[in-house]
Scaffold this motif. Structure first.
Motif, PDB file in Angstrom:
ATOM      1  N   VAL A   1       0.817  -1.220   0.000  1.00 29.26           N
ATOM      2  CA  VAL A   1       0.000   0.000   0.000  1.00 29.26           C
ATOM      3  C   VAL A   1       0.845   1.261   0.000  1.00 29.26           C
ATOM      4  O   VAL A   1       0.587   2.207  -0.749  1.00 29.26           O
ATOM      5  N   ARG A   2       1.877   1.297   0.829  1.00 25.10           N
ATOM      6  CA  ARG A   2       2.660   2.535   0.952  1.00 25.10           C
ATOM      7  C   ARG A   2       3.397   2.884  -0.346  1.00 25.10           C
ATOM      8  O   ARG A   2       3.824   4.028  -0.525  1.00 25.10           O
ATOM      9  N   LYS A   3       3.545   1.918  -1.263  1.00 27.86           N
ATOM     10  CA  LYS A   3       4.222   2.176  -2.542  1.00 27.86           C
ATOM     11  C   LYS A   3       3.244   2.541  -3.657  1.00 27.86           C
ATOM     12  O   LYS A   3       3.669   2.959  -4.729  1.00 27.86           O
ATOM     13  N   LEU A   4       1.955   2.372  -3.422  1.00 26.93           N
ATOM     14  CA  LEU A   4       0.941   2.633  -4.452  1.00 26.93           C
ATOM     15  C   LEU A   4       0.509   4.099  -4.370  1.00 26.93           C
ATOM     16  O   LEU A   4      -0.597   4.437  -3.950  1.00 26.93           O
TER      17      LEU A   4
ATOM     18  N   ASN B   1      -3.492   8.630  -4.351  1.00 24.23           N
ATOM     19  CA  ASN B   1      -3.935   9.949  -4.823  1.00 24.23           C
ATOM     20  C   ASN B   1      -5.337   9.883  -5.434  1.00 24.23           C
ATOM     21  O   ASN B   1      -6.108  10.846  -5.347  1.00 24.23           O
ATOM     22  N   VAL B   2      -5.689   8.751  -6.050  1.00 26.85           N
ATOM     23  CA  VAL B   2      -7.059   8.566  -6.536  1.00 26.85           C
ATOM     24  C   VAL B   2      -8.026   8.569  -5.353  1.00 26.85           C
ATOM     25  O   VAL B   2      -9.105   9.176  -5.406  1.00 26.85           O
ATOM     26  N   VAL B   3      -7.629   7.918  -4.268  1.00 24.11           N
ATOM     27  CA  VAL B   3      -8.465   7.914  -3.062  1.00 24.11           C
ATOM     28  C   VAL B   3      -8.609   9.330  -2.505  1.00 24.11           C
ATOM     29  O   VAL B   3      -9.717   9.770  -2.156  1.00 24.11           O
TER      30      VAL B   3
ATOM     31  N   LEU C   1      -8.777   1.934   2.301  1.00 22.56           N
ATOM     32  CA  LEU C   1      -9.321   2.416   1.025  1.00 22.56           C
ATOM     33  C   LEU C   1      -8.337   2.218  -0.122  1.00 22.56           C
ATOM     34  O   LEU C   1      -8.733   1.853  -1.238  1.00 22.56           O
ATOM     35  N   THR C   2      -7.057   2.459   0.123  1.00 26.96           N
ATOM     36  CA  THR C   2      -6.052   2.292  -0.928  1.00 26.96           C
ATOM     37  C   THR C   2      -5.933   0.824  -1.327  1.00 26.96           C
ATOM     38  O   THR C   2      -5.834   0.496  -2.529  1.00 26.96           O
TER      39      THR C   2
ATOM     40  N   ALA D   1      -6.859  -0.689  -5.066  1.00 19.48           N
ATOM     41  CA  ALA D   1      -5.867  -1.414  -5.865  1.00 19.48           C
ATOM     42  C   ALA D   1      -6.362  -2.803  -6.237  1.00 19.48           C
ATOM     43  O   ALA D   1      -6.211  -3.244  -7.388  1.00 19.48           O
ATOM     44  N   VAL D   2      -6.951  -3.490  -5.287  1.00 17.48           N
ATOM     45  CA  VAL D   2      -7.384  -4.868  -5.530  1.00 17.48           C
ATOM     46  C   VAL D   2      -8.503  -4.916  -6.565  1.00 17.48           C
ATOM     47  O   VAL D   2      -8.454  -5.697  -7.521  1.00 17.48           O
TER      48      VAL D   2
END
Length: 456
Positions: free
Chosen positions: A313-316, A321-323, A415-416, A420-421
């Motif tokens: 998560v911390r790398k996405l 930013n979409v969230v 949420l992130t 992503a999933v």
């Protein structure tokens, strides 16, 4: 003006100006009618009248704040407390002894009790549960059925909250009860806030009866959760154990009502706000398929071919930013109130002691004075080098100061990961019968979003 320049009242405060009165009020209801009919547009137009504007809600005068620096002042100054029409409407649900509605020393003690569960270094322990629930969505949605996004979004937010913070794998039937009750309660509470008809809400008409049934069921559910934990004799390292073992200022166990209200405060606001944001996030992914492509590309670069994990998560960063941009344009919490504890000054205007103040994160976060292309969905506005252009307090989705949501890191990670999933697995399309228009209650979300998940 900076927050630091907002000072408490002085003997000369009485010489300050009175804020202008907003136009469009009607007899008896004042501006409550406009707030009930089209609140988002009404609150957004108030900035044209000034930084502070007077409203009439029935017989009551309320002060609306439109400037981001002044909303920051409200959150950071001890001259204002959690109170006002919003919180009065929520008390029947959240009680008076939970962290969401308490003030002063009680609130400080309660934050100390629950804060360890939301420390940044505590969040990774919840990762396996968040992963399991996020990937369960992909498995369930892969059957090609039409998705009722309201039910799906609340289900995942309730299950993550309950399983992480109360260490119980609660059955779907219990999650459905929470979902159903919250949908009824949050719609009814908004009406009670903007049209304060008092005793009329006790008249046994169908809408009031439905509201009361939902409220009673939610409180029974909380009592079941507490009773189940006590009967089990188990003491896992979770938030519910912390509450059951918490002490008051005298070293005595906290009362049953406070435990009840705190569990409500754990389950209800988090489930409602995160569930609403998941709905809005899925709407964004449907309306902006180019963002699905960008999230997939980021996941491929960061994760490769294995399933997305919590540690990713911390790398996405683009996904996050979409969230954030979803929270800017579609904030779940879109209206907040405070109360002045003494006569004070705000934005050059006199605010009398006891006055209620209202402000809208929705209006502030779409204000063209703060954002270029303010209505455009642009996650890149949160990239380093661009985000610094956003004025302080013009984007505070989790609040600021001692009223900042303690679960901000928890919710952002949740949420992130979900974004992503699901974006890595599906594209989405609306189906006949879907209604993506904004449903306005205490929180904002799509009215009835019905989607079909298409394998990517």
């Amino acid at each position: 003006m900076t927050v630091e320049s907002v000072k408490p009242a002085t003997p000369g405060t009485s010489g300050l100006r009175e804020p202008p009165l907003a136009g469009g009020g009607v007899p008896l209801l004042g501006h409550g009618w406009k707030l009930a009919r089209d609140p988002l547009a009404f609150l957004a137009r108030l900035r044209g009248h000034g930084d502070v504007v007077r409203l009439q809600l029935g017989p009551k005068t309320v002060y609306a704040v439109t400037a981001p620096e002044l909303t920051g002042a409200l959150a950071l100054s001890p001259d204002y407390i959690i109170a006002g029409p919003l919180w009065e409407s929520l008390e029947s649900l959240l009680g008076k002894e939970g962290v969401a509605t308490a003030n002063g020393s009680l609130h400080r003690r309660q934050r100390r009790t629950i804060q360890p569960a939301f420390r940044l270094d505590a969040i990774p322990a919840y990762g396996p549960i968040m992963e399991e629930e996020a990937h369960a969505l992909v498995e369930r949605w892969g059957r090609g059925e039409v998705l009722d996004v309201t039910a799906e979004s609340f289900r995942v937010s309730v299950r993550i909250s309950a399983r992480c913070l109360m260490r119980g794998s609660y059955m779907d039937a219990r999650a459905e009860r929470i979902t159903s009750a919250l949908a009824t309660l949050f719609a009814g509470m908004y009406q009670r806030m903007v049209v304060p008809l008092g005793p009329l809400y006790r008249v046994p008409v169908p809408a009031n009866l439905e509201f009361n049934r939902a409220l009673a069921d939610l409180h029974r559910l909380v009592d079941e959760i507490v009773a189940d934990r006590r009967a089990s004799g188990q003491k896992p390292d979770d938030l519910l154990t912390a509450l059951l073992e918490a002490k008051d200022e005298n070293g005595d166990p906290i009362g049953e009502q406070e435990i009840h209200d705190q569990v409500i405060a754990i389950l209800t606001p988090g489930s409602e706000t995160v569930g609403s944001l998941v709905m809005s996030l899925l709407l964004v992914l449907t309306e902006h398929p180019e963002q699905v492509d960008k999230i997939r590309e980021e996941v491929k670069n960061v994760v490769g071919d294995r399933p997305v994990a919590f540690d990713d998560v911390r790398k996405l960063r683009h996904t996050a930013n979409v969230v954030i941009e979803t929270m800017r344009l579609h904030p779940a919490v879109w209206i907040l109130t405070r109360r002045a504890v003494s006569e004070t000054e705000l934005g050059g205007y006199r605010i009398p002691a006891g006055a209620d103040i209202v402000y809208s994160p929705y209006a502030v976060q779409r204000d063209p004075r703060s954002y270029e292309r303010n209505e455009e969905f642009d996650p890149d506005r949160w990239l380093p080098g661009r985000s610094e252009a956003v004025p302080r307090f013009a984007m505070a989705p989790f609040g600021v100061g001692n009223r900042k949501c303690p679960s901000d890191h928890f919710s952002m990670a949740e949420l992130t990961l979900i974004a992503a999933v699901v974006a890595n697995a599906f594209r989405f399309e609306q189906v006949p019968g879907s209604d993506a228009r904004t449903r306005i209650g205490i929180t904002l979300r799509p009215r009835r979003l019905m989607l079909r998940a298409l394998p990517g």
